[in-house]
Design a protein around this motif. Structure first.
Motif, PDB file in Angstrom:
ATOM      1  N   ALA A   1     -42.794 111.922  41.314  1.00 29.93           N
ATOM      2  CA  ALA A   1     -41.482 111.812  40.654  1.00 29.93           C
ATOM      3  C   ALA A   1     -40.944 113.198  40.334  1.00 29.93           C
ATOM      4  CB  ALA A   1     -41.586 110.978  39.370  1.00 29.93           C
ATOM      5  N   TRP A   2     -39.824 113.559  40.961  1.00 29.89           N
ATOM      6  CA  TRP A   2     -39.151 114.813  40.630  1.00 29.89           C
ATOM      7  C   TRP A   2     -38.470 114.703  39.263  1.00 29.89           C
ATOM      8  CZ3 TRP A   2     -39.581 119.388  42.974  1.00 29.89           C
ATOM      9  CH2 TRP A   2     -39.923 119.450  44.330  1.00 29.89           C
ATOM     10  N   HIS A   3     -38.413 115.825  38.564  1.00 33.15           N
ATOM     11  CA  HIS A   3     -37.685 115.956  37.299  1.00 33.15           C
ATOM     12  C   HIS A   3     -36.195 115.711  37.537  1.00 33.15           C
ATOM     13  CE1 HIS A   3     -35.979 118.059  33.791  1.00 33.15           C
ATOM     14  NE2 HIS A   3     -37.170 117.980  33.227  1.00 33.15           N
ATOM     15  N   PRO A   4     -35.470 115.133  36.568  1.00 28.43           N
ATOM     16  CA  PRO A   4     -34.061 114.790  36.793  1.00 28.43           C
ATOM     17  C   PRO A   4     -33.096 115.962  36.877  1.00 28.43           C
ATOM     18  CG  PRO A   4     -34.712 114.245  34.553  1.00 28.43           C
ATOM     19  CD  PRO A   4     -35.969 114.603  35.272  1.00 28.43           C
ATOM     20  N   ASN A   5     -33.491 117.173  36.473  1.00 27.18           N
ATOM     21  CA  ASN A   5     -32.514 118.271  36.566  1.00 27.18           C
ATOM     22  C   ASN A   5     -33.096 119.639  36.909  1.00 27.18           C
ATOM     23  OD1 ASN A   5     -33.398 119.404  34.016  1.00 27.18           O
ATOM     24  ND2 ASN A   5     -32.193 117.823  32.996  1.00 27.18           N
ATOM     25  N   LYS A   6     -34.331 119.687  37.397  1.00 24.70           N
ATOM     26  CA  LYS A   6     -34.876 120.961  37.862  1.00 24.70           C
ATOM     27  C   LYS A   6     -36.009 120.707  38.845  1.00 24.70           C
ATOM     28  CE  LYS A   6     -37.893 121.547  33.797  1.00 24.70           C
ATOM     29  NZ  LYS A   6     -38.222 122.464  32.678  1.00 24.70           N
ATOM     30  N   TYR A   7     -36.427 121.769  39.535  1.00 27.75           N
ATOM     31  CA  TYR A   7     -37.508 121.654  40.510  1.00 27.75           C
ATOM     32  C   TYR A   7     -38.852 121.605  39.779  1.00 27.75           C
ATOM     33  CZ  TYR A   7     -34.134 122.956  44.135  1.00 27.75           C
ATOM     34  OH  TYR A   7     -33.061 122.997  44.984  1.00 27.75           O
ATOM     35  N   CYS A   8     -39.157 120.444  39.276  1.00 27.22           N
ATOM     36  CA  CYS A   8     -40.376 120.203  38.526  1.00 27.22           C
ATOM     37  C   CYS A   8     -40.925 118.875  39.029  1.00 27.22           C
ATOM     38  CB  CYS A   8     -40.041 120.164  37.032  1.00 27.22           C
ATOM     39  SG  CYS A   8     -41.419 119.850  35.960  1.00 27.22           S
ATOM     40  N   LEU A   9     -42.141 118.853  39.526  1.00 26.34           N
ATOM     41  CA  LEU A   9     -42.670 117.675  40.209  1.00 26.34           C
ATOM     42  C   LEU A   9     -43.861 117.099  39.469  1.00 26.34           C
ATOM     43  CD1 LEU A   9     -42.618 115.806  42.696  1.00 26.34           C
ATOM     44  CD2 LEU A   9     -44.140 117.453  43.829  1.00 26.34           C
ATOM     45  N   ALA A  10     -43.755 115.818  39.104  1.00 23.66           N
ATOM     46  CA  ALA A  10     -44.872 115.089  38.489  1.00 23.66           C
ATOM     47  C   ALA A  10     -45.541 114.225  39.546  1.00 23.66           C
ATOM     48  CB  ALA A  10     -44.367 114.233  37.332  1.00 23.66           C
ATOM     49  N   TYR A  11     -46.852 114.109  39.449  1.00 25.25           N
ATOM     50  CA  TYR A  11     -47.585 113.272  40.398  1.00 25.25           C
ATOM     51  C   TYR A  11     -48.923 112.858  39.794  1.00 25.25           C
ATOM     52  CZ  TYR A  11     -50.025 117.690  41.512  1.00 25.25           C
ATOM     53  OH  TYR A  11     -50.735 118.872  41.440  1.00 25.25           O
ATOM     54  N   THR A  12     -49.542 111.852  40.386  1.00 26.32           N
ATOM     55  CA  THR A  12     -50.874 111.432  39.963  1.00 26.32           C
ATOM     56  C   THR A  12     -51.897 111.993  40.935  1.00 26.32           C
ATOM     57  OG1 THR A  12     -50.703 109.378  41.230  1.00 26.32           O
ATOM     58  CG2 THR A  12     -50.001 109.304  38.932  1.00 26.32           C
ATOM     59  N   ASP A  13     -52.985 112.520  40.389  1.00 28.22           N
ATOM     60  CA  ASP A  13     -54.054 113.097  41.197  1.00 28.22           C
ATOM     61  C   ASP A  13     -55.382 112.698  40.558  1.00 28.22           C
ATOM     62  OD1 ASP A  13     -55.576 114.559  42.951  1.00 28.22           O
ATOM     63  OD2 ASP A  13     -55.046 116.514  42.128  1.00 28.22           O
ATOM     64  N   LEU A  14     -56.209 111.977  41.291  1.00 24.50           N
ATOM     65  CA  LEU A  14     -57.470 111.441  40.773  1.00 24.50           C
ATOM     66  C   LEU A  14     -57.243 110.670  39.473  1.00 24.50           C
ATOM     67  CD1 LEU A  14     -60.025 114.326  41.465  1.00 24.50           C
ATOM     68  CD2 LEU A  14     -59.595 112.256  42.812  1.00 24.50           C
ATOM     69  N   GLY A  15     -56.137 109.938  39.437  1.00 21.47           N
ATOM     70  CA  GLY A  15     -55.873 109.072  38.303  1.00 21.47           C
ATOM     71  C   GLY A  15     -55.270 109.725  37.089  1.00 21.47           C
ATOM     72  N   SER A  16     -54.996 111.030  37.143  1.00 25.70           N
ATOM     73  CA  SER A  16     -54.415 111.731  35.996  1.00 25.70           C
ATOM     74  C   SER A  16     -53.027 112.265  36.335  1.00 25.70           C
ATOM     75  CB  SER A  16     -55.314 112.898  35.565  1.00 25.70           C
ATOM     76  OG  SER A  16     -56.532 112.432  35.044  1.00 25.70           O
ATOM     77  N   LEU A  17     -52.236 112.522  35.302  1.00 29.17           N
ATOM     78  CA  LEU A  17     -50.909 113.094  35.465  1.00 29.17           C
ATOM     79  C   LEU A  17     -50.993 114.604  35.634  1.00 29.17           C
ATOM     80  CD1 LEU A  17     -47.763 112.895  35.271  1.00 29.17           C
ATOM     81  CD2 LEU A  17     -48.050 113.187  32.794  1.00 29.17           C
ATOM     82  N   LYS A  18     -50.272 115.107  36.612  1.00 27.17           N
ATOM     83  CA  LYS A  18     -50.112 116.556  36.780  1.00 27.17           C
ATOM     84  C   LYS A  18     -48.634 116.850  36.998  1.00 27.17           C
ATOM     85  CE  LYS A  18     -54.724 117.675  38.423  1.00 27.17           C
ATOM     86  NZ  LYS A  18     -55.535 118.441  39.384  1.00 27.17           N
ATOM     87  N   ILE A  19     -48.197 118.004  36.518  1.00 31.12           N
ATOM     88  CA  ILE A  19     -46.794 118.404  36.672  1.00 31.12           C
ATOM     89  C   ILE A  19     -46.748 119.858  37.096  1.00 31.12           C
ATOM     90  CG2 ILE A  19     -44.530 118.572  35.592  1.00 31.12           C
ATOM     91  CD1 ILE A  19     -45.374 116.544  33.542  1.00 31.12           C
ATOM     92  N   ILE A  20     -45.991 120.118  38.162  1.00 28.10           N
ATOM     93  CA  ILE A  20     -45.742 121.489  38.613  1.00 28.10           C
ATOM     94  C   ILE A  20     -44.394 121.931  38.061  1.00 28.10           C
ATOM     95  CG2 ILE A  20     -45.394 122.989  40.620  1.00 28.10           C
ATOM     96  CD1 ILE A  20     -46.952 120.921  42.266  1.00 28.10           C
ATOM     97  N   GLY A  21     -44.379 123.098  37.403  1.00 33.07           N
ATOM     98  CA  GLY A  21     -43.096 123.676  36.995  1.00 33.07           C
ATOM     99  C   GLY A  21     -42.768 123.581  35.524  1.00 33.07           C
ATOM    100  N   VAL A  22     -43.706 123.148  34.689  1.00 33.85           N
ATOM    101  CA  VAL A  22     -43.456 123.139  33.239  1.00 33.85           C
ATOM    102  C   VAL A  22     -44.213 124.299  32.607  1.00 33.85           C
ATOM    103  CG1 VAL A  22     -43.051 120.673  33.082  1.00 33.85           C
ATOM    104  CG2 VAL A  22     -45.375 121.530  32.837  1.00 33.85           C
ATOM    105  N   ASP A  23     -43.808 124.634  31.401  1.00 37.77           N
ATOM    106  CA  ASP A  23     -44.448 125.725  30.668  1.00 37.77           C
ATOM    107  C   ASP A  23     -45.052 125.152  29.387  1.00 37.77           C
ATOM    108  OD1 ASP A  23     -45.307 128.116  29.738  1.00 37.77           O
ATOM    109  OD2 ASP A  23     -43.333 128.991  29.395  1.00 37.77           O
ATOM    110  N   PRO A  24     -46.305 124.687  29.442  1.00 38.96           N
ATOM    111  CA  PRO A  24     -46.887 124.015  28.282  1.00 38.96           C
ATOM    112  C   PRO A  24     -47.130 124.975  27.113  1.00 38.96           C
ATOM    113  CG  PRO A  24     -48.563 124.392  29.935  1.00 38.96           C
ATOM    114  CD  PRO A  24     -47.259 124.800  30.548  1.00 38.96           C
ATOM    115  N   GLU A  25     -47.086 124.403  25.918  1.00 35.62           N
ATOM    116  CA  GLU A  25     -47.346 125.152  24.679  1.00 35.62           C
ATOM    117  C   GLU A  25     -46.433 126.353  24.555  1.00 35.62           C
ATOM    118  OE1 GLU A  25     -49.214 123.333  23.073  1.00 35.62           O
ATOM    119  OE2 GLU A  25     -50.318 122.275  24.617  1.00 35.62           O
ATOM    120  N   ARG A  26     -45.213 126.225  25.072  1.00 34.90           N
ATOM    121  CA  ARG A  26     -44.265 127.336  25.050  1.00 34.90           C
ATOM    122  C   ARG A  26     -43.858 127.634  23.602  1.00 34.90           C
ATOM    123  NH1 ARG A  26     -39.077 126.328  28.520  1.00 34.90           N
ATOM    124  NH2 ARG A  26     -38.749 124.820  26.842  1.00 34.90           N
ATOM    125  N   LYS A  27     -43.818 128.862  23.267  1.00 34.55           N
ATOM    126  CA  LYS A  27     -43.450 129.277  21.899  1.00 34.55           C
ATOM    127  C   LYS A  27     -41.941 129.391  21.774  1.00 34.55           C
ATOM    128  CE  LYS A  27     -47.766 129.643  20.731  1.00 34.55           C
ATOM    129  NZ  LYS A  27     -48.387 128.646  19.871  1.00 34.55           N
TER     130      LYS A  27
END
Length: 336
Positions: A310-336
């Protein structure tokens, strides 16, 4: 010098896409309560909310969770409890950022306010429900079951508005952007184009209106579908491992993408319609293609098969399932 970060609502030419997208981080979201694995284990569905600030996941373990993509730790997520069977589909209301619908295999549909965790409506008795599509106005939605019956539901009513029994195996469905047409994928490899809310064929093969026109581009069951945000192409995926791109003006198949392994379980276009990716429960990795040319522009290495994308609705950020878990390319986790 590292590539500049991608900004929301900024399209990138295919010649530059791989370098820019490949420089983005991949973040994993681990739910300690969920089973891991592929096939019938792990996550079965994922969905962004309209703003892309939340992403919901559903699993066969009956776990419905809403994540904040920028807060990787599960303690920042919201678990919505109440389903008694495997969660087959989730989708946010397209015009209400905090209203979520979930469908479970026991025929129960729940509508949630994710801010309060409250169930705001519930519909029961839809048997083995497994597919879901919101109308663009957010006032109604479609849920289909394995008996090939499609129900029109309202988020404010406890009973279906109408139901429409289909004469052929019906797998996935989606609306066009106007909400006047519904596209249904079938077990014989075709796509039916029906009016909404009447569910009548819109096109016929002759003036006598005896044989409805269908899209016929797969040699076996058509499993997945997505309409490009620009509405130029309708993409369909089959158990023949092919993604077909149909021109929505004359309904001719413009090109096919044939590099996938295994059945195409999900399809997603990027926010600008430039790029497309398919998910399968066979084979490793994801291949991102340029929609206009069909050229593959970037490969994503994964640990295992990725059936849901599933692509993000307004940027090049891609969510997908891999070995049963969620992964997302293009986010910045724990951003200050």
């Amino acid at each position: 010098m590292a590539p500049a970060p991608l900004r929301p609502r900024q399209s990138v030419a295919k010649e530059r896409f791989s370098a820019l997208f490949g420089a983005q981080k991949t973040v994993s979201y681990h739910d300690p309560q969920a089973s891991r694995g592929t096939g019938n284990h792990g996550l079965r569905c994922i969905a962004w909310n309209p703003l892309g600030t939340l992403i919901a996941t559903g699993s066969p373990d009956r776990i419905l969770r809403v994540w904040n993509p920028e807060r990787q730790n599960v303690k920042y997520s919201t678990e919505l409890k109440g389903h008694g069977a495997a969660i087959e589909q989730v989708a946010f209301n397209p015009v209400k950022d905090a209203e979520l619908c979930s469908v479970s295999s026991d025929g129960v549909v729940k509508f949630w306010d994710v801010r309060t965790k409250a169930v705001i409506n519930e519909i029961k008795g839809l048997r083995e429900a497994f597919t879901l599509a919101w109308h663009p106005d957010g006032e109604t939605l479609l849920v289909g079951n394995k008996d090939d019956n499609i129900f029109v539901l309202s988020p404010t009513q406890s009973q279906p508005i109408t139901s429409h029994q289909q004469p052929v195996q019906t797998n996935k469905l989606t609306f066009d952007h106007s909400g006047d047409r519904v596209f249904l994928t079938t077990g014989d490899g075709r796509v039916k184009i029906l009016s909404f809310p009447d569910f009548e064929p819109i096109y016929y093969l002759s003036h006598e209106h005896t044989t409805p026109f269908t899209l016929n581009g797969h040699t076996s069951s058509c499993l997945s579908i997505d309409l490009q945000p620009t509405a130029r192409f309708l993409a369909t995926g089959g158990s023949d491992s092919i993604i077909a791109l149909w021109d929505t003006t004359d309904w001719i198949c413009q090109r096919t993408l044939i590099d996938m392994i295994g059945p195409v379980r999900s399809i997603s276009f990027s926010f600008d319609g430039s790029y497309i990716v398919g998910g399968s429960d066979e084979g490793p990795g994801l291949e991102i293609a340029h929609a206009e040319t069909g050229e593959y522009v970037h490969s994503v290495k994964t640990a295992g098969p990725c059936p849901v994308v599933a692509w993000h609705p307004n940027k090049y950020c891609l969510a997908y399932t891999d070995l049963g878990s969620l992964k997302i390319i293009g986010v910045d986790p724990e951003r200050k």
